[in-house]
Scaffold this motif. Structure first.
Motif, mmCIF file in Angstrom:
data_model
loop_
_atom_site.group_PDB
_atom_site.id
_atom_site.type_symbol
_atom_site.label_atom_id
_atom_site.label_comp_id
_atom_site.label_asym_id
_atom_site.label_seq_id
_atom_site.Cartn_x
_atom_site.Cartn_y
_atom_site.Cartn_z
ATOM 1 N N GLN A 1 46.556 47.202 34.671
ATOM 2 C CA GLN A 1 47.936 46.734 34.588
ATOM 3 C C GLN A 1 48.090 45.329 35.141
ATOM 4 O OE1 GLN A 1 50.405 48.426 32.945
ATOM 5 N NE2 GLN A 1 51.474 46.467 33.156
ATOM 6 N N LEU A 2 47.279 44.972 36.149
ATOM 7 C CA LEU A 2 47.345 43.620 36.705
ATOM 8 C C LEU A 2 46.972 42.591 35.635
ATOM 9 C CD1 LEU A 2 45.719 44.264 40.196
ATOM 10 C CD2 LEU A 2 48.128 43.775 39.736
ATOM 11 N N PHE A 3 45.955 42.896 34.839
ATOM 12 C CA PHE A 3 45.544 41.999 33.768
ATOM 13 C C PHE A 3 46.639 41.912 32.699
ATOM 14 C CE2 PHE A 3 41.684 43.254 35.835
ATOM 15 C CZ PHE A 3 40.785 42.210 35.671
ATOM 16 N N ILE B 1 48.952 38.604 31.357
ATOM 17 C CA ILE B 1 49.202 38.217 29.974
ATOM 18 C C ILE B 1 50.701 38.064 29.734
ATOM 19 C CG2 ILE B 1 49.043 38.977 27.566
ATOM 20 C CD1 ILE B 1 46.361 40.272 28.270
ATOM 21 N N GLU B 2 51.497 38.944 30.338
ATOM 22 C CA GLU B 2 52.951 38.823 30.201
ATOM 23 C C GLU B 2 53.448 37.527 30.842
ATOM 24 O OE1 GLU B 2 55.032 40.665 28.283
ATOM 25 O OE2 GLU B 2 53.038 41.330 27.647
ATOM 26 N N GLY C 1 50.042 36.025 41.446
ATOM 27 C CA GLY C 1 49.952 37.175 42.336
ATOM 28 C C GLY C 1 48.993 38.227 41.804
ATOM 29 N N THR C 2 48.983 38.399 40.489
ATOM 30 C CA THR C 2 48.086 39.371 39.868
ATOM 31 C C THR C 2 46.625 39.041 40.175
ATOM 32 O OG1 THR C 2 48.291 38.046 37.851
ATOM 33 C CG2 THR C 2 49.618 40.053 37.992
ATOM 34 N N ALA C 3 46.264 37.761 40.089
ATOM 35 C CA ALA C 3 44.878 37.359 40.348
ATOM 36 C C ALA C 3 44.479 37.665 41.784
ATOM 37 C CB ALA C 3 44.708 35.862 40.066
#
Length: 270
Positions: free
Chosen positions: A69-71, A75-76, A102-104
């Motif tokens: 979901q983080l990936f 993309i979003e 933040g996702t990274a």
């Protein structure tokens, strides 16, 4: 090894970012292209990489508990850059920062690992990692105000806070450093530093081998804010950067922070 694998996962993040901000972005990027990239992500997680870079990331996600979901959220974030060039308030901007940076940071935690000596809740470490991603993205935004406005037509600044400071979009495009702009920037920099403060709480909770590079990256990137101040808040025509000599000075300082025991750094900031 863990830090190297974290870099591999961030290679995927960089490739995703370049879909929108890379040198050929305007020629190739469409919502459909992001859909295709999303399917490629699913293939990667299912063990069907498309190239050597995918294969390296596929191997990493097979060995560490990184949520797909983080990936997808990243993309979003790229999709936001296609469809959105203004942010009404900081809540909107924070969400953007989460998606693109933040996702990274959150992806990296399972790979780097949490120290077995850490005495803080796991959620606290992830909270600090998220804060570092947001802090880095806010720093990017403040450094690149002029470039984003003139080259891309984007303003990644809270519109309501600009208005409260007596500024408008025209002021940003005009690119003049006034007292109003200086005061506005002081508040933006203050906020970014608050996120760095939150991020610092979690670095020494990571496994020892991961701490030094994270500390070095945090301390050096934070210096960009100082450079903006040194440029008299002119982030329209002057690019804030940290010189090589200063980078060399901060490396031993980062190591000194890294050798502190877990939780002692965290408690010192509480």
């Amino acid at each position: 090894m863990a830090f190297a694998r974290s870099i591999l996962s961030n290679v995927w993040c960089q490739r995703t970012d370049e879909l929108v901000d890379g040198p050929t972005a305007t020629l190739m990027i469409t919502p459909k292209a992001l859909d295709i990239w999303g399917q490629r992500l699913i293939d990667l997680f299912e063990g069907h990489p498309h190239d050597l870079y995918d294969a390296a990331v596929s191997d990493t996600v097979s060995k560490y508990p990184i949520d797909i979901q983080l990936f997808k959220d990243m993309i979003e974030g790229m999709r936001l850059d296609l469809n959105k060039s203004r942010y009404k308030n900081f809540d909107e901007l924070y969400l953007y920062c989460y998606h693109v940076a933040g996702t990274a940071a959150l992806m990296s935690v399972p790979v780097m690992g949490i120290s077995p000596d850490s005495k803080v809740p796991t959620e606290s470490v992830y909270k600090s990692a998220l804060a570092l991603g947001v802090a880095n993205q806010l720093t990017n935004i403040l450094r690149d105000v002029g470039e984003d406005a003139t080259r891309r037509g984007r303003i990644y600044l809270p519109q309501d806070e600009l208005a409260s400071a007596g500024l408008s979009e025209d002021d940003v495009f005009r690119g003049q450093v006034t007292d109003k702009w200086r005061n506005f920037m002081k508040n933006q920099i203050k906020r970014a530093r608050m996120y760095y403060d939150e991020a610092e709480k979690g670095v020494n909770e990571l496994n020892f081998a991961s701490r030094w590079p994270v500390w070095a990256a945090l301390m050096l990137y934070r210096q960009i804010l100082d450079a903006i101040e040194a440029n008299d808040y002119n982030n329209f025509t002057k690019r804030a950067y940290v010189g090589k000599a200063k980078k060399l000075i901060f490396l031993p300082m980062a190591y000194a922070r890294a050798v502190m025991s877990p939780s002692s750094q965290y408690n010192g900031h509480m």
